[in-house]
Design a protein around this motif. Structure first.
Motif, short mmCIF file in Angstrom:
data_model
loop_
_atom_site.label_atom_id
_atom_site.label_comp_id
_atom_site.label_asym_id
_atom_site.label_seq_id
_atom_site.Cartn_x
_atom_site.Cartn_y
_atom_site.Cartn_z
N ARG A 150 37.49 27.98 44.77
CA ARG A 150 38.90 28.28 44.98
C ARG A 150 39.13 29.78 45.09
O ARG A 150 39.96 30.26 45.87
CB ARG A 150 39.72 27.70 43.84
CG ARG A 150 39.78 26.17 43.86
CD ARG A 150 40.24 25.60 42.55
NE ARG A 150 41.59 26.02 42.22
CZ ARG A 150 42.15 25.86 41.02
NH1 ARG A 150 41.43 25.31 40.04
NH2 ARG A 150 43.38 26.24 40.79
N GLN B 35 38.13 30.86 48.57
CA GLN B 35 39.13 30.47 49.55
C GLN B 35 40.36 31.35 49.49
O GLN B 35 41.11 31.41 50.46
CB GLN B 35 39.50 29.00 49.35
CG GLN B 35 38.38 28.04 49.73
CD GLN B 35 38.61 26.64 49.23
OE1 GLN B 35 39.57 26.37 48.49
NE2 GLN B 35 37.74 25.72 49.59
N ARG B 36 40.57 32.02 48.36
CA ARG B 36 41.68 32.95 48.25
C ARG B 36 41.31 34.37 48.68
O ARG B 36 42.14 35.27 48.60
CB ARG B 36 42.21 32.96 46.82
CG ARG B 36 42.97 31.70 46.44
CD ARG B 36 44.25 31.58 47.24
NE ARG B 36 45.04 30.45 46.82
CZ ARG B 36 46.32 30.51 46.48
NH1 ARG B 36 46.95 31.66 46.52
NH2 ARG B 36 46.98 29.44 46.13
N ALA C 53 38.64 28.91 53.82
CA ALA C 53 39.33 27.63 53.72
C ALA C 53 39.12 26.81 54.98
O ALA C 53 38.92 25.59 54.92
CB ALA C 53 40.82 27.86 53.47
N ASP D 220 39.50 22.85 54.25
CA ASP D 220 40.46 22.68 53.16
C ASP D 220 41.85 23.07 53.68
O ASP D 220 42.28 24.22 53.59
CB ASP D 220 40.06 23.55 51.97
CG ASP D 220 40.91 23.26 50.73
OD1 ASP D 220 42.01 22.73 50.88
OD2 ASP D 220 40.44 23.58 49.62
N ALA E 249 44.39 24.55 50.97
CA ALA E 249 44.21 25.96 50.64
C ALA E 249 44.66 26.84 51.79
O ALA E 249 45.28 27.89 51.58
CB ALA E 249 42.74 26.23 50.30
#
Length: 310
Positions: free
Chosen positions: A54, A57-58, A119, A124, A127
């Motif tokens: 996560r 992905q950020r 992402a 995803d 996201a």
């Protein structure tokens, strides 16, 4: 329940080799052994890996994400990771994209662009859309398009051109961007312009995505638009002009072979002046017949249309 490397890789949507790299490089591996030297991931191990994914992905680098995953409380795996669409743990500094094969080539791209790229590669959509929404809220549509979306679109296209892989990534990314731009487009019930602005692709041109951020920017400025979409036949375009008497028409061409000057010349004359704008890279080397005007980017297109109709 203990999980194998293959099972965890499927759960996270990464290659088993990626998990081994994270284990070897950052110590994010399984903490349990079973007979025969096979190692299994416990639920806490998987939670750490989910935190790392996560964070990636950020927009975090691999080193930043690993540091966060190793130091964050285990219960953080079930909580929202960040606010504002960026990964910024205390004491960290921006890092270069990781070399574990999960990144697109985007030299100089910002954190949000890197996060959107990760992402997209991970397929995803949640996201990706969260990141796009955060970016639009924080920086606006134009900055999100120019600094976040365009670098990723270009990198995905380059990846496909180089390897022939990633069509599914491109399609998912397009749908995420389209949805984010539609959500960012307010309903203009009392437009500043008395006659609408028409946005359309030229006949056969199906690359319609860039017209959505333009529609969003214009709507946020109180300008009413009619979005006619991709590959609009010429007779339909001329009919729309006659029926709506627009104040401006924006004709998009992504590819040079669709940038047809004849389509501009064929627009019907109306009693009131219609400003025509030729937008998109397809027009860069082509002829834009008068009185049409060429606009080169989202910001200049929005400004030119606003000046023309308000």
């Amino acid at each position: 329940m203990l999980l194998s490397v293959a099972a965890v890789a499927r759960r996270l949507g990464v290659a088993p080799a990626t998990l081994r790299t994270w284990d070897r490089r950052y110590g994010l591996g399984p903490s349990n052994h079973t007979s025969g030297r096979h190692r299994k991931y416990a639920p806490g191990d998987v939670a750490r890996l989910e935190l790392m994914q996560r964070a990636l992905q950020r927009g975090a680098s691999s080193a930043e994400a690993a540091k966060y995953a190793l130091t964050a409380p285990r219960e953080s795996a079930a909580a929202p990771l960040l606010t504002g669409g960026e990964f910024a743990p205390a004491g960290s500094s921006p890092g270069e994209p990781s070399s574990d094969g999960r990144d697109l080539r985007m030299s100089g791209a910002g954190r949000r662009a890197r996060g959107l790229g990760r992402a997209a590669l991970a397929m995803d959509a949640t996201a990706a859309q969260r990141l796009l929404a955060d970016s639009i809220e924080a920086d606006g549509v134009i900055a999100t398009w120019d600094e976040v979306v365009r670098p990723v679109l270009a990198a995905v296209a380059a990846r496909w051109a180089h390897s022939g892989a990633g069509v599914e990534v491109s399609h998912l990314l397009d749908e995420c961007v389209l949805a984010a731009m539609v959500r960012a487009t307010p309903l203009v019930t009392e437009p500043r312009n008395h006659r609408p602005v028409l946005l359309a692709c030229l006949p056969e041109e199906r690359h319609v995505l860039p017209l959505y951020p333009l529609a969003a920017v214009l709507a946020r400025r109180g300008i009413g638009v009619r979005h006619l979409g991709a590959a609009l036949p010429l007779d339909a375009l001329t009919s729309a002009v006659r029926r709506t008497a627009p104040s401006a028409v924006v004709l998009w061409a992504q590819l040079p072979r669709y940038a047809d000057p004849g389509a501009v010349s064929a627009l019907p004359r109306t009693r009131q002046q219609v400003r025509v704008f030729a937008a998109g890279p397809g027009w860069e080397r082509g002829v834009v017949p008068a009185p049409a005007e060429r606009v080169n980017d989202l910001s200049s297109a929005a400004d030119a249309v606003e000046r023309a109709v308000c």
